[in-house]
Each structure stands twice: as C-alpha cells, then as structure tokens.
Motif scaffolding. Structure first.
Motif, PDB file in Angstrom:
ATOM      1  N   LYS A  35      16.080   2.778  -4.338  1.00 12.43           N
ATOM      2  CA  LYS A  35      16.227   1.737  -5.349  1.00 12.43           C
ATOM      3  C   LYS A  35      15.084   0.722  -5.243  1.00 12.43           C
ATOM      4  CE  LYS A  35      21.280   2.045  -5.483  1.00 12.43           C
ATOM      5  NZ  LYS A  35      22.554   1.320  -5.271  1.00 12.43           N
ATOM      6  N   ILE A  36      14.680   0.205  -6.406  1.00 11.68           N
ATOM      7  CA  ILE A  36      13.622  -0.802  -6.444  1.00 11.68           C
ATOM      8  C   ILE A  36      14.036  -2.041  -5.646  1.00 11.68           C
ATOM      9  CG2 ILE A  36      12.232  -2.286  -7.951  1.00 11.68           C
ATOM     10  CD1 ILE A  36      11.575   0.658  -8.174  1.00 11.68           C
ATOM     11  N   GLY A  37      15.322  -2.399  -5.742  1.00  4.78           N
ATOM     12  CA  GLY A  37      15.816  -3.567  -5.010  1.00  4.78           C
ATOM     13  C   GLY A  37      15.662  -3.400  -3.505  1.00  4.78           C
ATOM     14  N   ASP A  38      15.895  -2.175  -2.994  1.00  8.51           N
ATOM     15  CA  ASP A  38      15.719  -1.917  -1.565  1.00  8.51           C
ATOM     16  C   ASP A  38      14.275  -2.167  -1.145  1.00  8.51           C
ATOM     17  OD1 ASP A  38      18.331  -1.277  -1.179  1.00  8.51           O
ATOM     18  OD2 ASP A  38      18.044   0.894  -1.158  1.00  8.51           O
ATOM     19  N   ILE A  39      13.350  -1.671  -1.938  1.00  8.08           N
ATOM     20  CA  ILE A  39      11.929  -1.820  -1.611  1.00  8.08           C
ATOM     21  C   ILE A  39      11.532  -3.295  -1.656  1.00  8.08           C
ATOM     22  CG2 ILE A  39       9.580  -1.222  -2.319  1.00  8.08           C
ATOM     23  CD1 ILE A  39      10.765   1.388  -3.460  1.00  8.08           C
ATOM     24  N   MET A  40      11.991  -4.027  -2.683  1.00  6.93           N
ATOM     25  CA  MET A  40      11.684  -5.452  -2.788  1.00  6.93           C
ATOM     26  C   MET A  40      12.257  -6.218  -1.605  1.00  6.93           C
ATOM     27  SD  MET A  40       9.808  -5.908  -5.409  1.00  6.93           S
ATOM     28  CE  MET A  40       9.910  -7.690  -5.441  1.00  6.93           C
ATOM     29  N   ILE A  63      13.607  -5.031  12.031  1.00 10.55           N
ATOM     30  CA  ILE A  63      12.470  -4.317  12.632  1.00 10.55           C
ATOM     31  C   ILE A  63      12.587  -2.821  12.379  1.00 10.55           C
ATOM     32  CG2 ILE A  63      11.315  -3.760  14.801  1.00 10.55           C
ATOM     33  CD1 ILE A  63      12.213  -6.510  15.831  1.00 10.55           C
ATOM     34  N   LEU A  64      13.798  -2.281  12.542  1.00 10.38           N
ATOM     35  CA  LEU A  64      14.011  -0.840  12.314  1.00 10.38           C
ATOM     36  C   LEU A  64      13.801  -0.481  10.850  1.00 10.38           C
ATOM     37  CD1 LEU A  64      17.173  -0.254  14.552  1.00 10.38           C
ATOM     38  CD2 LEU A  64      14.825   0.454  15.032  1.00 10.38           C
ATOM     39  N   VAL A  65      14.293  -1.344   9.938  1.00 15.51           N
ATOM     40  CA  VAL A  65      14.147  -1.095   8.503  1.00 15.51           C
ATOM     41  C   VAL A  65      12.670  -1.071   8.104  1.00 15.51           C
ATOM     42  CG1 VAL A  65      14.518  -2.110   6.213  1.00 15.51           C
ATOM     43  CG2 VAL A  65      16.415  -1.961   7.818  1.00 15.51           C
ATOM     44  N   VAL A  66      11.912  -2.074   8.564  1.00 17.10           N
ATOM     45  CA  VAL A  66      10.494  -2.173   8.217  1.00 17.10           C
ATOM     46  C   VAL A  66       9.704  -1.032   8.858  1.00 17.10           C
ATOM     47  CG1 VAL A  66       8.415  -3.579   8.502  1.00 17.10           C
ATOM     48  CG2 VAL A  66      10.561  -4.652   7.825  1.00 17.10           C
ATOM     49  N   SER A  67      10.032  -0.710  10.108  1.00 14.21           N
ATOM     50  CA  SER A  67       9.341   0.382  10.791  1.00 14.21           C
ATOM     51  C   SER A  67       9.543   1.699  10.053  1.00 14.21           C
ATOM     52  CB  SER A  67       9.863   0.499  12.228  1.00 14.21           C
ATOM     53  OG  SER A  67       9.273   1.591  12.895  1.00 14.21           O
ATOM     54  N   ASP A  68      10.770   1.944   9.598  1.00 12.95           N
ATOM     55  CA  ASP A  68      11.049   3.169   8.847  1.00 12.95           C
ATOM     56  C   ASP A  68      10.323   3.168   7.506  1.00 12.95           C
ATOM     57  OD1 ASP A  68      12.818   5.662   8.388  1.00 12.95           O
ATOM     58  OD2 ASP A  68      13.282   4.414   6.636  1.00 12.95           O
ATOM     59  N   TYR A  69      10.254   2.008   6.855  1.00 12.64           N
ATOM     60  CA  TYR A  69       9.595   1.926   5.547  1.00 12.64           C
ATOM     61  C   TYR A  69       8.078   2.162   5.674  1.00 12.64           C
ATOM     62  CZ  TYR A  69       7.613  -0.068   1.299  1.00 12.64           C
ATOM     63  OH  TYR A  69       6.891  -0.252   0.149  1.00 12.64           O
ATOM     64  N   LEU A  70       7.466   1.621   6.729  1.00 12.91           N
ATOM     65  CA  LEU A  70       6.017   1.759   6.899  1.00 12.91           C
ATOM     66  C   LEU A  70       5.614   3.112   7.482  1.00 12.91           C
ATOM     67  CD1 LEU A  70       5.047  -1.784   8.253  1.00 12.91           C
ATOM     68  CD2 LEU A  70       4.864  -0.928   5.916  1.00 12.91           C
ATOM     69  N   ASN A 128       0.819  -1.206   0.000  1.00 16.67           N
ATOM     70  CA  ASN A 128       0.000   0.000   0.000  1.00 16.67           C
ATOM     71  C   ASN A 128       0.855   1.258   0.000  1.00 16.67           C
ATOM     72  OD1 ASN A 128      -1.694   2.181   1.776  1.00 16.67           O
ATOM     73  ND2 ASN A 128      -3.041   0.922   0.526  1.00 16.67           N
ATOM     74  N   VAL A 129       1.991   1.209   0.718  1.00 16.38           N
ATOM     75  CA  VAL A 129       2.896   2.359   0.763  1.00 16.38           C
ATOM     76  C   VAL A 129       3.477   2.641  -0.612  1.00 16.38           C
ATOM     77  CG1 VAL A 129       5.149   3.151   1.595  1.00 16.38           C
ATOM     78  CG2 VAL A 129       3.497   2.237   3.205  1.00 16.38           C
ATOM     79  N   PHE A 130       4.051   1.615  -1.280  1.00 13.70           N
ATOM     80  CA  PHE A 130       4.719   1.904  -2.549  1.00 13.70           C
ATOM     81  C   PHE A 130       3.741   2.186  -3.685  1.00 13.70           C
ATOM     82  CE2 PHE A 130       4.931  -2.814  -3.535  1.00 13.70           C
ATOM     83  CZ  PHE A 130       4.360  -2.774  -4.805  1.00 13.70           C
ATOM     84  N   LEU A 131       2.461   1.806  -3.540  1.00  8.44           N
ATOM     85  CA  LEU A 131       1.476   2.157  -4.553  1.00  8.44           C
ATOM     86  C   LEU A 131       0.987   3.597  -4.413  1.00  8.44           C
ATOM     87  CD1 LEU A 131      -0.748  -1.056  -4.843  1.00  8.44           C
ATOM     88  CD2 LEU A 131       0.762  -0.111  -6.587  1.00  8.44           C
ATOM     89  N   ASN A 132       1.025   4.134  -3.193  1.00  4.99           N
ATOM     90  CA  ASN A 132       0.439   5.453  -2.948  1.00  4.99           C
ATOM     91  C   ASN A 132       1.451   6.570  -2.728  1.00  4.99           C
ATOM     92  OD1 ASN A 132      -2.645   5.048  -2.749  1.00  4.99           O
ATOM     93  ND2 ASN A 132      -1.840   3.373  -1.527  1.00  4.99           N
ATOM     94  N   VAL A 133       2.728   6.215  -2.495  1.00 14.90           N
ATOM     95  CA  VAL A 133       3.728   7.248  -2.289  1.00 14.90           C
ATOM     96  C   VAL A 133       3.985   8.003  -3.589  1.00 14.90           C
ATOM     97  CG1 VAL A 133       5.775   5.866  -2.862  1.00 14.90           C
ATOM     98  CG2 VAL A 133       5.928   7.631  -1.091  1.00 14.90           C
ATOM     99  N   ASP A 134       4.433   9.243  -3.486  1.00 16.85           N
ATOM    100  CA  ASP A 134       4.698  10.050  -4.685  1.00 16.85           C
ATOM    101  C   ASP A 134       5.831   9.458  -5.522  1.00 16.85           C
ATOM    102  OD1 ASP A 134       2.771  11.713  -3.794  1.00 16.85           O
ATOM    103  OD2 ASP A 134       4.068  13.418  -3.370  1.00 16.85           O
ATOM    104  N   ILE A 135       5.803   9.752  -6.805  1.00 17.23           N
ATOM    105  CA  ILE A 135       6.842   9.268  -7.717  1.00 17.23           C
ATOM    106  C   ILE A 135       8.219   9.782  -7.298  1.00 17.23           C
ATOM    107  CG2 ILE A 135       7.710   9.489 -10.093  1.00 17.23           C
ATOM    108  CD1 ILE A 135       4.848   9.295 -11.063  1.00 17.23           C
TER     109      ILE A 135
END
Length: 360
Positions: A33-38, A228-235, A19-26
């Motif tokens: 990087k796409i690899g980081d998100i994956m 946990i820190l990485v995911v928390s920051d991403y969300l 939901n985050v990567f579909l709605n965040v601004d371009i």
C-alpha cells in the motif's frame, strides 16, 4: 554534533528510501500500500534515525562507565565488585520496562501505519465519499484510528517517563547498600580509609546518572526496534523486484514488434496466467487495436511493450533483438503512452504537457 548527525542520518535514510520506490518494479506496488511506503519514509525513518543517534550516545556512555570502573577498581576492587552486582540488579529492574517499551513500540508502528493508510485512502476517494454522503462514517473510522495511535504513543511515553524516577530511587538504594558494604568490608580500617572510601563514593555518585542514562537509552532503543526492522526490510533490495536492465541503447524501431509464445502472470504466488502462449507481429507504421472483454488481457499485453513487466515465458522482440537486451530508459523515452488511468501533477498545464520532454 548529535543533532547534525541525526539530521544527516535521517536525510540519508530518506534519500535511500525514495531511491528504492523510484526504481523498484511496478509489480511491487500491487502487493504494498502507498500508505505503508509513506509511513516508512516519514515516521519509521525518523524513529530509526533517532535510534541510531541514541546508539551513538550509548557508546559514549559505555566508554564513560568503563573509565569510571577503571578508576574505582584502582581504589578498591572489593567495593567495585560489590557495586557491579548491585548496579546489575538496578539494570535487571529496568529490563521489565525495556520489554514493555519494545511492545509499545511495535504497537505504535502498527497503529501509525493503519492511520497513514486510511488517511491516504480517504483523500484519494474524497469525491466518492462526498457523492454518497459518508463523511460521518469516515470521520468515525479516522477518529478511532487517531485515538488508537495516540493511546499507543501515550503508553510509550508513560513507560519512558517512569524509568527516570525508578532509576533515581534504585540508584539511591544501591548507594546505601554500597555504603553498608564498605562499612562491613573495612570495619577495622574505617577511620584510616575514610578519605579513600569517601572519594570512592563520590566517584560512584557521579557514575550513577550515567548508568541511569544507559537504562533510558536502552529503553528508547527497544521502543524503536520495530521501526529499525521495518526500515531495514524496506531498504533491503534483495527481497524486492528490480528489473534487470540491458546495455544496448534503443534508437528507433525499424521492422516491428514481435511476441513469441509469451506467458504472463501477476505476482510470483499467482498460478493463473493473464496471458498464455501469445504470438503477435506488429509491423512498423501500422495501427493495431486490441479488442476483447474486460479482463481479457488487453492492458496487460500493452504493459509488456514498455517493460512494465517481463513475460514469465517466451520473449518480446524489437526488430530482431530481445527487448530485455535494450537499455530500459532509452526504450521508454522513445514511446508515447496514454494511460487509461488519468493523472496530473499539481502544476501548470504547460508542465503537464511537456513532462518528460524538457527540451520541448
């Protein structure tokens, strides 16, 4: 129950991540990087859900320990105090391995991210790689990254594996120390209290595996703390650009599109303007071509119309209404955009032709 909870948590985390990567601004993708998100959605979220599952087990183990302590205290508070000190030393010994587990976990997260990025980069550029015949070079680079990632995984697993035998050895030594303490504390009543002491030691023997489990869980949580820190920051949505949506449904263009003193720059830290003080009137029904050298801002100006970005200064008006006041999805659904970057879904020709027009 634990498996079902872990799957539910993992699924929910991935739902939120997608939901985050579909709605965040371009603009977010120009700095990530796409690899980081994956890697965050796959590997890091799996490790995070495992950590949450471990935390629930830690709570259960903690309640069990408190229950045992209450019973042991009712039998002998002196021995319980001694046992607490001795078992505290066992926990302190484990702290060394828990710190190592955190360090190995951080390295594993870093190596996994690097490998995922390189794999996606290689697959995206496979035509170029084959054109210039650099397969061997890319294989060596991927081989090094795979080796680094597997080595981090091995160190992490080895550190976790050594905790169990250390806990068992330390537990036996602790039990012997407590037996000696019992003989010292109750030296004059050893025969009369032998049954009570035996019961106490039996309960303590049942408690030691629970303490060992707590140490193992603490090590696992420390190992996964980086994830946990990485995911928390991403969300976290507060540190990401989300475009504010308007409330007016856009139906059709009546008069035209107007740029009023529009300035624009890419990224908040970039000082260079890509567009500066642009005034432009595009009447409805007219064909307009933008001509200029590469990098002059033609694509940037076009990207502002469907609100892929918002101006830094000035405004864009559809008819007499600021574009930012319109509902974004209704604006884009009224547009036909042919990008200069070709992309096709891995699907039929019909699917690609009618994508976004399910009614067609």
């Amino acid at each position: 129950m634990g498996t079902a909870l872990g799957q539910s948590i993992s699924r929910t985390l991935r739902y939120d991540g997608v939901n985050v990567f579909l709605n965040v601004d371009i603009d977010y993708y120009s700095n990530n990087k796409i690899g980081d998100i994956m890697n965050k959605i796959n590997a890091e979220m799996a490790r995070t859900s495992g950590a949450i599952r471990s935390f629930s087990q830690l709570v259960v183990a903690g309640i069990t320990i408190l229950f045992f302590i209450a019973i042991l205290t009712s039998i002998s508070w002196q021995l319980t105090l001694t046992s607490t000190v001795v078992l505290g030393l066992v926990v302190s010994v484990n702290q060394v391995f828990i710190k190592r587990a955190k360090m190995f976990g951080q390295q594993l997260t870093s190596d996994s991210r690097a490998l995922t990025n390189k794999l996606i980069e290689t697959l995206s550029g496979i035509n170029l790689i084959k054109t210039v015949a650099t397969e061997d070079l890319e294989f060596k680079r991927l081989k090094d990254l795979i080796y680094a990632r597997e080595r981090s995984e091995f160190k992490s697993q080895a550190n976790s594996a050594i905790i169990a035998p250390i806990n068992e050895t330390a537990g036996i030594m602790a039990l012997l120390l407590i037996v000696l303490a019992a003989r010292y504390l109750f030296v004059e009543q050893i025969e009369a209290l032998s049954a009570v002491i035996l019961t106490y030691l039996l309960l303590l023997f049942r408690l030691l595996p629970v303490v060992g489990t707590v140490n193992n869980i603490r090590s696992g949580l420390s190992n996964k703390s980086a994830s946990i820190l990485v995911v928390s920051d991403y969300l976290d949505r507060s540190n990401k650009p989300f475009m504010k949506n308007g409330s007016i449904p856009f139906e059709k263009l009546k008069n035209g599109i107007k740029f009023e003193a529009v300035d624009f720059r890419y990224g908040s830290g970039n000082q260079d303007l890509a567009l500066e003080n642009i005034d432009l009137w595009i009447p409805r029904g007219k064909t307009v071509a933008l001509v200029g050298t590469s990098g002059a801002g033609k694509s940037t100006l076009a990207d502002l119309i469907p609100r892929f970005y918002d101006p830094c200064n000035g405004r864009i008006k559809f008819d007499d209404e600021d574009l930012r006041n319109y509902d974004l999805k209704t604006v884009r659904r009224r547009m036909g955009i042919v990008s200069q970057d070709t992309f096709l879904f891995n699907n039929s020709v019909l699917y690609n032709l009618t994508y976004g027009c399910e009614w067609a």
